[in-house]
Motif scaffolding. Structure first.
Motif, PDB file in Angstrom:
ATOM      1  N   PRO A 153     -23.650  41.182  12.157  1.00  0.00           N
ATOM      2  CA  PRO A 153     -24.883  41.869  11.824  1.00  0.00           C
ATOM      3  C   PRO A 153     -24.497  43.164  10.830  1.00  0.00           C
ATOM      4  O   PRO A 153     -25.356  43.405  10.061  1.00  0.00           O
ATOM      5  N   ALA A 154     -23.873  43.922  11.502  1.00  0.00           N
ATOM      6  CA  ALA A 154     -23.647  45.369  10.713  1.00  0.00           C
ATOM      7  C   ALA A 154     -22.973  44.761   9.248  1.00  0.00           C
ATOM      8  O   ALA A 154     -23.509  45.600   8.398  1.00  0.00           O
ATOM      9  N   GLU A 155     -21.939  44.067   9.030  1.00  0.00           N
ATOM     10  CA  GLU A 155     -21.455  43.728   7.682  1.00  0.00           C
ATOM     11  C   GLU A 155     -22.685  43.080   6.993  1.00  0.00           C
ATOM     12  O   GLU A 155     -22.894  43.680   5.576  1.00  0.00           O
ATOM     13  N   GLU A 156     -23.447  42.408   7.471  1.00  0.00           N
ATOM     14  CA  GLU A 156     -24.576  41.762   6.623  1.00  0.00           C
ATOM     15  C   GLU A 156     -25.595  42.777   6.047  1.00  0.00           C
ATOM     16  O   GLU A 156     -26.014  42.928   4.977  1.00  0.00           O
ATOM     17  N   ILE A 157     -25.855  43.750   7.032  1.00  0.00           N
ATOM     18  CA  ILE A 157     -26.985  44.747   6.786  1.00  0.00           C
ATOM     19  C   ILE A 157     -26.251  45.519   5.664  1.00  0.00           C
ATOM     20  O   ILE A 157     -27.067  45.735   4.764  1.00  0.00           O
ATOM     21  N   ARG A 158     -25.121  46.250   5.632  1.00  0.00           N
ATOM     22  CA  ARG A 158     -24.563  46.894   4.682  1.00  0.00           C
ATOM     23  C   ARG A 158     -24.326  46.069   3.377  1.00  0.00           C
ATOM     24  O   ARG A 158     -24.686  46.760   2.314  1.00  0.00           O
TER      25      ARG A 158
ATOM     26  N   GLU B 129     -30.462  45.968  26.547  1.00  0.00           N
ATOM     27  CA  GLU B 129     -31.444  46.140  27.250  1.00  0.00           C
ATOM     28  C   GLU B 129     -31.809  47.841  27.442  1.00  0.00           C
ATOM     29  O   GLU B 129     -32.507  48.357  27.494  1.00  0.00           O
ATOM     30  N   TYR B 130     -30.575  48.242  27.768  1.00  0.00           N
ATOM     31  CA  TYR B 130     -30.583  49.786  28.179  1.00  0.00           C
ATOM     32  C   TYR B 130     -29.636  50.612  27.530  1.00  0.00           C
ATOM     33  O   TYR B 130     -29.597  51.907  27.884  1.00  0.00           O
ATOM     34  N   CYS B 131     -28.927  50.286  26.744  1.00  0.00           N
ATOM     35  CA  CYS B 131     -28.146  51.069  25.699  1.00  0.00           C
ATOM     36  C   CYS B 131     -28.384  50.962  24.215  1.00  0.00           C
ATOM     37  O   CYS B 131     -29.015  50.103  23.888  1.00  0.00           O
ATOM     38  N   GLU B 132     -28.001  52.044  23.392  1.00  0.00           N
ATOM     39  CA  GLU B 132     -28.181  51.956  22.027  1.00  0.00           C
ATOM     40  C   GLU B 132     -27.303  50.751  21.748  1.00  0.00           C
ATOM     41  O   GLU B 132     -26.203  50.580  22.133  1.00  0.00           O
ATOM     42  N   GLY B 133     -27.709  50.064  20.576  1.00  0.00           N
ATOM     43  CA  GLY B 133     -27.131  48.837  20.237  1.00  0.00           C
ATOM     44  C   GLY B 133     -25.834  49.206  19.433  1.00  0.00           C
ATOM     45  O   GLY B 133     -25.896  50.259  18.959  1.00  0.00           O
ATOM     46  N   THR B 134     -25.011  48.088  19.528  1.00  0.00           N
ATOM     47  CA  THR B 134     -23.661  48.171  18.784  1.00  0.00           C
ATOM     48  C   THR B 134     -23.832  48.575  17.297  1.00  0.00           C
ATOM     49  O   THR B 134     -23.210  49.094  16.529  1.00  0.00           O
ATOM     50  N   VAL B 135     -24.733  47.682  16.768  1.00  0.00           N
ATOM     51  CA  VAL B 135     -25.146  47.559  15.353  1.00  0.00           C
ATOM     52  C   VAL B 135     -25.460  48.806  14.905  1.00  0.00           C
ATOM     53  O   VAL B 135     -25.202  49.546  13.785  1.00  0.00           O
ATOM     54  N   THR B 136     -26.554  49.231  15.648  1.00  0.00           N
ATOM     55  CA  THR B 136     -27.347  50.524  15.302  1.00  0.00           C
ATOM     56  C   THR B 136     -26.116  51.770  15.087  1.00  0.00           C
ATOM     57  O   THR B 136     -26.083  52.435  14.398  1.00  0.00           O
ATOM     58  N   ARG B 137     -25.437  51.856  16.249  1.00  0.00           N
ATOM     59  CA  ARG B 137     -24.054  52.581  16.482  1.00  0.00           C
ATOM     60  C   ARG B 137     -23.287  52.690  15.198  1.00  0.00           C
ATOM     61  O   ARG B 137     -22.813  53.735  14.559  1.00  0.00           O
ATOM     62  N   GLU B 138     -22.681  51.604  14.875  1.00  0.00           N
ATOM     63  CA  GLU B 138     -22.073  51.242  13.772  1.00  0.00           C
ATOM     64  C   GLU B 138     -22.590  51.864  12.475  1.00  0.00           C
ATOM     65  O   GLU B 138     -21.959  52.296  11.752  1.00  0.00           O
TER      66      GLU B 138
ATOM     67  N   LEU C  89     -24.944  53.970  12.074  1.00  0.00           N
ATOM     68  CA  LEU C  89     -25.293  55.263  12.028  1.00  0.00           C
ATOM     69  C   LEU C  89     -23.745  55.991  11.721  1.00  0.00           C
ATOM     70  O   LEU C  89     -23.477  56.947  11.073  1.00  0.00           O
ATOM     71  N   ARG C  90     -22.686  55.393  12.070  1.00  0.00           N
ATOM     72  CA  ARG C  90     -21.286  56.027  12.159  1.00  0.00           C
ATOM     73  C   ARG C  90     -20.557  55.593  10.686  1.00  0.00           C
ATOM     74  O   ARG C  90     -19.975  56.534  10.160  1.00  0.00           O
ATOM     75  N   GLU C  91     -20.949  54.510  10.153  1.00  0.00           N
ATOM     76  CA  GLU C  91     -19.980  54.060   8.990  1.00  0.00           C
ATOM     77  C   GLU C  91     -20.815  54.008   7.785  1.00  0.00           C
ATOM     78  O   GLU C  91     -20.297  53.644   6.770  1.00  0.00           O
ATOM     79  N   ASP C  92     -22.231  54.003   7.894  1.00  0.00           N
ATOM     80  CA  ASP C  92     -22.998  53.753   6.414  1.00  0.00           C
ATOM     81  C   ASP C  92     -23.156  55.016   5.869  1.00  0.00           C
ATOM     82  O   ASP C  92     -23.618  56.204   6.488  1.00  0.00           O
ATOM     83  N   ASP C  93     -22.934  55.101   4.532  1.00  0.00           N
ATOM     84  CA  ASP C  93     -23.345  56.470   3.671  1.00  0.00           C
ATOM     85  C   ASP C  93     -24.927  56.470   3.310  1.00  0.00           C
ATOM     86  O   ASP C  93     -25.303  57.555   2.909  1.00  0.00           O
ATOM     87  N   ARG C  94     -25.559  55.749   3.847  1.00  0.00           N
ATOM     88  CA  ARG C  94     -27.056  55.710   3.510  1.00  0.00           C
ATOM     89  C   ARG C  94     -27.762  56.521   4.635  1.00  0.00           C
ATOM     90  O   ARG C  94     -27.252  56.712   5.730  1.00  0.00           O
ATOM     91  N   VAL C  95     -28.946  56.969   4.146  1.00  0.00           N
ATOM     92  CA  VAL C  95     -29.971  57.523   5.444  1.00  0.00           C
ATOM     93  C   VAL C  95     -30.411  56.374   6.526  1.00  0.00           C
ATOM     94  O   VAL C  95     -30.785  55.502   5.790  1.00  0.00           O
ATOM     95  N   VAL C  96     -30.108  56.523   7.492  1.00  0.00           N
ATOM     96  CA  VAL C  96     -30.261  55.463   8.706  1.00  0.00           C
ATOM     97  C   VAL C  96     -31.215  55.999   9.788  1.00  0.00           C
ATOM     98  O   VAL C  96     -30.973  57.156  10.179  1.00  0.00           O
ATOM     99  N   VAL C  97     -32.508  55.618   9.782  1.00  0.00           N
ATOM    100  CA  VAL C  97     -33.518  56.064  10.519  1.00  0.00           C
ATOM    101  C   VAL C  97     -33.334  55.315  11.863  1.00  0.00           C
ATOM    102  O   VAL C  97     -33.678  54.053  11.808  1.00  0.00           O
ATOM    103  N   VAL C  98     -33.486  55.496  13.011  1.00  0.00           N
ATOM    104  CA  VAL C  98     -33.468  54.892  14.158  1.00  0.00           C
ATOM    105  C   VAL C  98     -34.763  55.285  14.902  1.00  0.00           C
ATOM    106  O   VAL C  98     -35.211  56.347  15.053  1.00  0.00           O
TER     107      VAL C  98
END
Length: 177
Positions: free
Chosen positions: A131-136, A157-166, A168-177
């Protein structure tokens, strides 16, 4: 793929595993209508990755409202996560992926219907992979100004998603959560 300005629905493939439909784009090719940089600071292209989670649906509603306000084109993306499956080769896994893509197409159709009701040009994209690779990759392809994601997806269910974290950490675009 070259889009016809008068096409109401069109499909293409990227890497042999992406379905794309354009709806509500009138008189312009949303992927090629502007230069790769946006010096004016306006938002012309919004990417919203979605799944069946409540968080993704709220992100989609926010993305539609923002795209409407800015006069932007919305790109709704559904990625079937195949990280643990591997790539299919005429197997039962291929059937599973197609079933999940069908579910994704339904989610995308609902987002597209809502966007169209608000007069927002929308392109839906359904693919499979990491997912993170495809989104980028899609964000790069469409030269997205903004990515709007839910805090967590259908598998978190209870924690921030891995794709969202990745993202936020690795994409140089504005990412809004």
């Amino acid at each position: 793929m070259e889009q016809r300005p008068d096409a109401s629905e069109e499909e293409s493939t990227r890497g042999g595993h992406t379905d794309r439909q354009s709806r509500g784009v009138r008189g312009r090719d949303s992927r090629h209508s502007r230069p790769s940089s946006n010096p004016s600071g306006t938002i012309d292209t919004v990417l919203v990755p979605v799944d069946v989670s409540e968080h993704a649906q709220r992100a989609a509603a926010h993305a539609i409202a923002l795209a409407q306000r800015e006069g932007a084109t919305l790109h709704a993306l559904y990625v079937v996560d195949t990280r643990e499956m591997g790539e299919p080769a005429l197997s039962s896994m291929e059937i599973v992926i197609e079933e999940r893509k069908d579910r994704g197409r339904k989610v995308l159709a609902a987002v597209a219907e809502t966007a169209e009701k608000h007069g927002v040009p929308v392109e839906t994209i359904c693919c499979h992979g990491d997912p993170a690779e495809e989104i980028r990759a899609i964000a790069d392809e469409i030269d997205s100004d903004l990515i709007i994601v839910g805090k967590r997806g259908e598998t978190h269910e209870y924690c921030e998603g891995t794709v969202t974290r990745e993202l936020l950490r690795e994409d140089d675009r504005v990412v809004v959560v």
